[in-house]
Scaffold this motif. Structure first.
Motif, PDB file in Angstrom:
ATOM      1  N   ILE A 122       0.835  -1.206   0.000  1.00  0.00           N
ATOM      2  CA  ILE A 122       0.000   0.000   0.000  1.00  0.00           C
ATOM      3  C   ILE A 122       0.867   1.253   0.000  1.00  0.00           C
ATOM      4  O   ILE A 122       0.568   2.236  -0.708  1.00  0.00           O
ATOM      5  CB  ILE A 122      -0.957  -0.019   1.196  1.00  0.00           C
ATOM      6  CG1 ILE A 122      -1.996  -1.141   1.006  1.00  0.00           C
ATOM      7  CG2 ILE A 122      -1.646   1.325   1.368  1.00  0.00           C
ATOM      8  CD1 ILE A 122      -2.928  -1.317   2.172  1.00  0.00           C
ATOM      9  N   ALA A 123       1.958   1.252   0.752  1.00  0.00           N
ATOM     10  CA  ALA A 123       2.855   2.407   0.773  1.00  0.00           C
ATOM     11  C   ALA A 123       3.465   2.644  -0.600  1.00  0.00           C
ATOM     12  O   ALA A 123       3.630   3.791  -1.040  1.00  0.00           O
ATOM     13  CB  ALA A 123       3.957   2.195   1.805  1.00  0.00           C
ATOM     14  N   THR A 124       3.765   1.559  -1.325  1.00  0.00           N
ATOM     15  CA  THR A 124       4.340   1.691  -2.664  1.00  0.00           C
ATOM     16  C   THR A 124       3.307   2.212  -3.651  1.00  0.00           C
ATOM     17  O   THR A 124       3.618   3.025  -4.529  1.00  0.00           O
ATOM     18  CB  THR A 124       4.900   0.339  -3.142  1.00  0.00           C
ATOM     19  OG1 THR A 124       5.737  -0.218  -2.124  1.00  0.00           O
ATOM     20  CG2 THR A 124       5.715   0.503  -4.412  1.00  0.00           C
ATOM     21  N   ILE A 125       2.060   1.746  -3.523  1.00  0.00           N
ATOM     22  CA  ILE A 125       0.972   2.253  -4.362  1.00  0.00           C
ATOM     23  C   ILE A 125       0.818   3.757  -4.177  1.00  0.00           C
ATOM     24  O   ILE A 125       0.712   4.524  -5.145  1.00  0.00           O
ATOM     25  CB  ILE A 125      -0.345   1.529  -4.030  1.00  0.00           C
ATOM     26  CG1 ILE A 125      -0.311   0.087  -4.552  1.00  0.00           C
ATOM     27  CG2 ILE A 125      -1.548   2.279  -4.619  1.00  0.00           C
ATOM     28  CD1 ILE A 125      -1.495  -0.757  -4.127  1.00  0.00           C
ATOM     29  N   GLU A 126       0.817   4.191  -2.923  1.00  0.00           N
ATOM     30  CA  GLU A 126       0.647   5.623  -2.645  1.00  0.00           C
ATOM     31  C   GLU A 126       1.847   6.434  -3.111  1.00  0.00           C
ATOM     32  O   GLU A 126       1.704   7.584  -3.538  1.00  0.00           O
ATOM     33  CB  GLU A 126       0.409   5.808  -1.143  1.00  0.00           C
ATOM     34  CG  GLU A 126      -0.924   5.221  -0.673  1.00  0.00           C
ATOM     35  CD  GLU A 126      -1.124   5.310   0.825  1.00  0.00           C
ATOM     36  OE1 GLU A 126      -0.124   5.598   1.532  1.00  0.00           O
ATOM     37  OE2 GLU A 126      -2.253   5.076   1.297  1.00  0.00           O
ATOM     38  N   ALA A 127       3.041   5.837  -3.056  1.00  0.00           N
ATOM     39  CA  ALA A 127       4.254   6.548  -3.473  1.00  0.00           C
ATOM     40  C   ALA A 127       4.274   6.811  -4.969  1.00  0.00           C
ATOM     41  O   ALA A 127       5.015   7.675  -5.438  1.00  0.00           O
ATOM     42  CB  ALA A 127       5.491   5.753  -3.063  1.00  0.00           C
ATOM     43  N   ALA A 128       3.469   6.066  -5.727  1.00  0.00           N
ATOM     44  CA  ALA A 128       3.424   6.262  -7.178  1.00  0.00           C
ATOM     45  C   ALA A 128       2.848   7.620  -7.547  1.00  0.00           C
ATOM     46  O   ALA A 128       3.076   8.114  -8.661  1.00  0.00           O
ATOM     47  CB  ALA A 128       2.610   5.153  -7.840  1.00  0.00           C
ATOM     48  N   GLU A 129       2.056   8.199  -6.659  1.00  0.00           N
ATOM     49  CA  GLU A 129       1.530   9.561  -6.837  1.00  0.00           C
ATOM     50  C   GLU A 129       0.821   9.749  -8.171  1.00  0.00           C
ATOM     51  O   GLU A 129       0.999  10.755  -8.854  1.00  0.00           O
ATOM     52  CB  GLU A 129       2.648  10.590  -6.674  1.00  0.00           C
ATOM     53  CG  GLU A 129       3.261  10.596  -5.278  1.00  0.00           C
ATOM     54  CD  GLU A 129       4.338  11.645  -5.097  1.00  0.00           C
ATOM     55  OE1 GLU A 129       4.866  12.131  -6.130  1.00  0.00           O
ATOM     56  OE2 GLU A 129       4.647  11.991  -3.943  1.00  0.00           O
ATOM     57  N   GLY A 130       0.034   8.749  -8.570  1.00  0.00           N
ATOM     58  CA  GLY A 130      -0.794   8.904  -9.758  1.00  0.00           C
ATOM     59  C   GLY A 130      -0.144   8.536 -11.068  1.00  0.00           C
ATOM     60  O   GLY A 130      -0.818   8.474 -12.106  1.00  0.00           O
ATOM     61  N   VAL A 131       1.161   8.284 -11.066  1.00  0.00           N
ATOM     62  CA  VAL A 131       1.853   7.894 -12.294  1.00  0.00           C
ATOM     63  C   VAL A 131       1.595   6.401 -12.536  1.00  0.00           C
ATOM     64  O   VAL A 131       1.591   5.608 -11.596  1.00  0.00           O
ATOM     65  CB  VAL A 131       3.372   8.154 -12.172  1.00  0.00           C
ATOM     66  CG1 VAL A 131       4.097   7.745 -13.452  1.00  0.00           C
ATOM     67  CG2 VAL A 131       3.618   9.619 -11.861  1.00  0.00           C
ATOM     68  N   PRO A 132       1.347   5.984 -13.781  1.00  0.00           N
ATOM     69  CA  PRO A 132       1.077   4.569 -14.046  1.00  0.00           C
ATOM     70  C   PRO A 132       2.163   3.658 -13.484  1.00  0.00           C
ATOM     71  O   PRO A 132       3.361   3.940 -13.603  1.00  0.00           O
ATOM     72  CB  PRO A 132       1.030   4.500 -15.578  1.00  0.00           C
ATOM     73  CG  PRO A 132       0.579   5.869 -15.982  1.00  0.00           C
ATOM     74  CD  PRO A 132       1.231   6.811 -15.012  1.00  0.00           C
ATOM     75  N   ILE A 133       1.728   2.545 -12.898  1.00  0.00           N
ATOM     76  CA  ILE A 133       2.651   1.594 -12.294  1.00  0.00           C
ATOM     77  C   ILE A 133       1.987   0.216 -12.304  1.00  0.00           C
ATOM     78  O   ILE A 133       0.767   0.112 -12.182  1.00  0.00           O
ATOM     79  CB  ILE A 133       3.019   2.018 -10.852  1.00  0.00           C
ATOM     80  CG1 ILE A 133       4.141   1.135 -10.280  1.00  0.00           C
ATOM     81  CG2 ILE A 133       1.808   1.990  -9.943  1.00  0.00           C
ATOM     82  CD1 ILE A 133       4.694   1.657  -8.958  1.00  0.00           C
ATOM     83  N   HIS A 134       2.788  -0.822 -12.491  1.00  0.00           N
ATOM     84  CA  HIS A 134       2.258  -2.188 -12.497  1.00  0.00           C
ATOM     85  C   HIS A 134       2.989  -3.023 -11.454  1.00  0.00           C
ATOM     86  O   HIS A 134       4.218  -2.998 -11.372  1.00  0.00           O
ATOM     87  CB  HIS A 134       2.435  -2.840 -13.871  1.00  0.00           C
ATOM     88  CG  HIS A 134       1.915  -4.244 -13.926  1.00  0.00           C
ATOM     89  ND1 HIS A 134       0.580  -4.518 -14.103  1.00  0.00           N
ATOM     90  CD2 HIS A 134       2.530  -5.443 -13.786  1.00  0.00           C
ATOM     91  CE1 HIS A 134       0.396  -5.835 -14.093  1.00  0.00           C
ATOM     92  NE2 HIS A 134       1.566  -6.423 -13.897  1.00  0.00           N
TER      93      HIS A 134
END
Length: 331
Positions: free
Chosen positions: A31-43
């Motif tokens: 979850i911390a990694t998801i939030e760290a993406a800050e809206g930029v696409p990530i898989h």
């Protein structure tokens, strides 16, 4: 890396393996990694292995509801699940230290590790057991992620082949996703403690065939930028699988009635009728050519080689048409 991939126009976003793989409590890391993406696409790869909470007497529980809640709140995120299935498989990974630690659970007890200059790989056989509390919780978490997700375009099918299960076992997993009664039969054979720390028994949802098609076909094609497959519209290459409707979904998907590859019939009634070859796709986005001098110097100074040694020549496959560029990424 995320911003570079996104700004270059590479269709597939940065492909991330989180920290703390396979460790209880790693749902917080995910979850911390998801939030760290800050809206930029990530898989996120094989997200099931990062969906573990710490509740219950054994300190391991399903974090799938929290994970899916985060997915629902972040449309920039896609994942593949990494579903596990009971039975024999083999784990293969470039994470040498993780594989070295996992050698203790090798079944059968043979394993191979190689560490080279800054890289290597580990091959460790593993058998997922239905009587194992940990394996059963892993099995349930993967299915929960599939079934709790609101948007099938964000949650793509995978077993992290072969680490979670061999691709030849796909029909069994398809049956579990499409048939609640099938899941119940499997659940009834698992340790009772599994029900206390997972949510699968309370989930009535069965995937529709449309949702299933998105998770296994259309979603992956879109994520990879393959605009000519994953659909049946004009301009599609003609990759089509045809199944005869059956109440037994495992049997239904275990034996395709017809399979077409590039419009050519290659399977009839589960039997191969013609041999065909696939294509390896690669992105070729525009970039500032000035970087080439810097890259050449970097490899020369640090490794004593030229980066062209990493090129894959067209002739390596021994036949034409083995490689193709993704549409829209050719400079």
């Amino acid at each position: 890396m995320q911003h570079a991939v996104h700004n270059l126009g590479v269709p597939h976003p940065a492909h991330v393996h989180c920290n703390n793989l396979g460790i209880a409590g790693n749902i917080d890391t995910a979850i911390a990694t998801i939030e760290a993406a800050e809206g930029v696409p990530i898989h996120f790869a094989h997200i099931q292995f990062y969906g573990y909470g710490t509740e219950g007497e054994k300190g391991l529980s399903s974090g799938a509801p929290r994970l899916v809640e985060a997915l629902n709140a972040h449309p920039n995120v896609t994942v593949d699940v990494g579903q596990v299935l009971f039975g024999q498989t083999v784990t293969i990974s470039g994470d040498v230290l993780r594989q070295f630690d996992g050698r203790k659970a090798a079944s059968p007890g043979k394993w191979a590790l190689y560490q080279g200059e800054g890289n290597g790989t580990g091959v460790v056989p593993y058998k997922y057991k239905s009587k194992s509390f940990v394996n059963a919780v892993q099995w349930a978490i993967g299915l929960e992620i599939f079934l709790l997700a609101k948007n099938p375009w964000q949650v793509l099918f995978s077993t992290d082949h072969p680490n979670g299960a061999l691709f030849t076992r796909y029909p069994e997993i398809f049956g579990l996703l499409l048939d609640k009664d099938e899941r119940t039969r499997w659940l009834d054979k698992l340790p009772e403690a599994v029900r206390e720390v997972t949510n699968l028994a309370e989930i009535d949802r069965e995937l529709t065939l449309s949702e299933f098609a998105v998770m296994t076909r259309a979603g992956p094609a879109k994520l990879l930028g393959l605009t000519d497959r994953g659909h049946l519209g004009a301009g599609a290459v003609g990759d089509v699988a045809v199944y005869t409707e059956q109440s037994d979904k495992v049997a239904m998907f275990d034996r395709a009635s017809l399979v077409f590859k590039d419009g050519k019939l290659v399977v009839r009634d589960g039997q191969i009728t013609d041999i065909t070859w696939g294509t390896a796709f690669h992105a070729t986005p525009d970039y500032d050519s000035a970087i080439e001098r810097r890259v050449d110097k970097f490899y020369g100074d640090n490794y004593g080689i030229h980066p062209e040694v990493f090129d894959v020549p067209e002739g390596i496959a021994g036949r034409e048409g083995r490689f193709a560029k993704l549409p829209g990424t050719t400079s």
